[in-house]
Design a protein around this motif. Sequence first.
Motif, short mmCIF file in Angstrom:
data_model
loop_
_atom_site.label_atom_id
_atom_site.label_comp_id
_atom_site.label_asym_id
_atom_site.label_seq_id
_atom_site.Cartn_x
_atom_site.Cartn_y
_atom_site.Cartn_z
N LEU A 59 0.54 -1.07 -0.14
CA LEU A 59 0.18 0.24 0.08
C LEU A 59 1.01 0.93 -0.29
O LEU A 59 1.34 2.19 -1.23
CB LEU A 59 -0.72 0.11 1.09
N GLU A 60 2.02 1.34 0.78
CA GLU A 60 2.71 2.81 0.94
C GLU A 60 3.76 2.37 -0.05
O GLU A 60 4.06 3.98 -0.53
CB GLU A 60 3.73 2.40 2.27
N ARG A 61 3.56 1.44 -0.66
CA ARG A 61 5.36 1.40 -1.59
C ARG A 61 4.12 2.28 -3.27
O ARG A 61 5.14 2.66 -4.57
CB ARG A 61 5.81 0.55 -1.54
N LEU A 64 -0.15 3.96 -2.97
CA LEU A 64 -0.21 5.36 -2.63
C LEU A 64 -0.47 6.27 -3.46
O LEU A 64 -1.06 7.44 -4.12
CB LEU A 64 0.15 5.75 -1.85
N GLN A 67 -3.37 6.90 -5.52
CA GLN A 67 -4.24 8.27 -4.97
C GLN A 67 -6.05 7.54 -5.04
O GLN A 67 -6.96 8.15 -5.55
CB GLN A 67 -4.45 9.57 -5.67
N VAL A 71 -10.02 1.59 0.68
CA VAL A 71 -8.53 0.48 0.58
C VAL A 71 -10.00 -0.23 0.95
O VAL A 71 -10.33 -0.09 2.33
CB VAL A 71 -7.58 1.19 1.01
N LEU A 157 -2.80 5.75 7.51
CA LEU A 157 -2.24 6.38 6.20
C LEU A 157 -3.71 6.84 5.49
O LEU A 157 -3.37 7.57 4.59
CB LEU A 157 -2.08 4.88 5.51
N GLY A 158 -4.64 5.99 5.83
CA GLY A 158 -5.80 6.66 5.15
C GLY A 158 -6.32 7.82 5.82
O GLY A 158 -6.56 8.77 4.77
N LYS A 160 -4.75 9.58 6.90
CA LYS A 160 -2.97 11.14 6.37
C LYS A 160 -3.74 11.20 4.57
O LYS A 160 -3.29 12.36 4.31
CB LYS A 160 -1.68 10.33 6.32
N LYS A 161 -3.75 10.33 4.25
CA LYS A 161 -4.07 10.77 2.90
C LYS A 161 -5.25 10.69 1.52
O LYS A 161 -5.87 10.49 0.96
CB LYS A 161 -2.99 9.49 1.49
#
Length: 242
Positions: A59-61, A64, A67, A71, A157-158, A160-161
């Motif tokens: 997910l991170e690499r 993301l 966009q 998820v 992450l959700g 934050k992004k």
Amino acid sequence: VFRIFVIGDSCAFGNALKHTQAYPFYLEGLLNQPGNKVTYEVVNAGVPGYSSLQGLRHLERDILPYQPDLVIASFGWNDTWPAVFYTDKEQKSPSYLSSAIYRTLQHSLVFVYLENIISVGMAKMRISYANNNEKSEQRSRVPEDDFVENLNAIVTLGIKKHFKVVFLNQPARQLVTHHYDALIRKVSAELNVAFLDLLPSFCFSGHSVDEFFLDQNHYSPLGNQIIAQRIFDFLKEKKLLK
């Protein structure tokens, strides 16, 4: 475009099926009804063998940058598998050079054949290791605390992004789920994240249980269709769509 990524293991990927028979594909068809003002993309980012730790890194690499708006995460079976020598977190990441060599070798049918033989051997080793060690000494690939930490990281992450998160559990042929299911429920409740229990979808569908699974825990095409319909209804019910 409203972009949905499904992250998970071989259950999400659609093990032994065509990509058109996995529930992410069916879900995209249900979402894109005639007359919709929004186009929905559902990307199947499940990878066989992945645990929640590898899914988080994926997910991170890799995800993301695209966009995602939503998820859907489905992990647990691989996390609970016995660790052989090292947990997933303790494993050392390969170097860039060794990764490049590995990707090149994957174009060789002989290499892929040998790799499959090794994978089967490793699976047997895990089972043997689990059987030959006292339960108190066994460690899972992803211990419970690490599993909770990975789920928390996905949610963080959700936030934050700016994408929403839905957690799924993973029913098996005996109409039970893995013992990490309780941890998924707990994290979802504590962080106020949507959790979809798929078990009732199989229990009250009117079909035989054997029709839902290819083996102990991988879904058949019918099982995938039922899951896609349940996710679709759930997303509308919780107002998680545009």
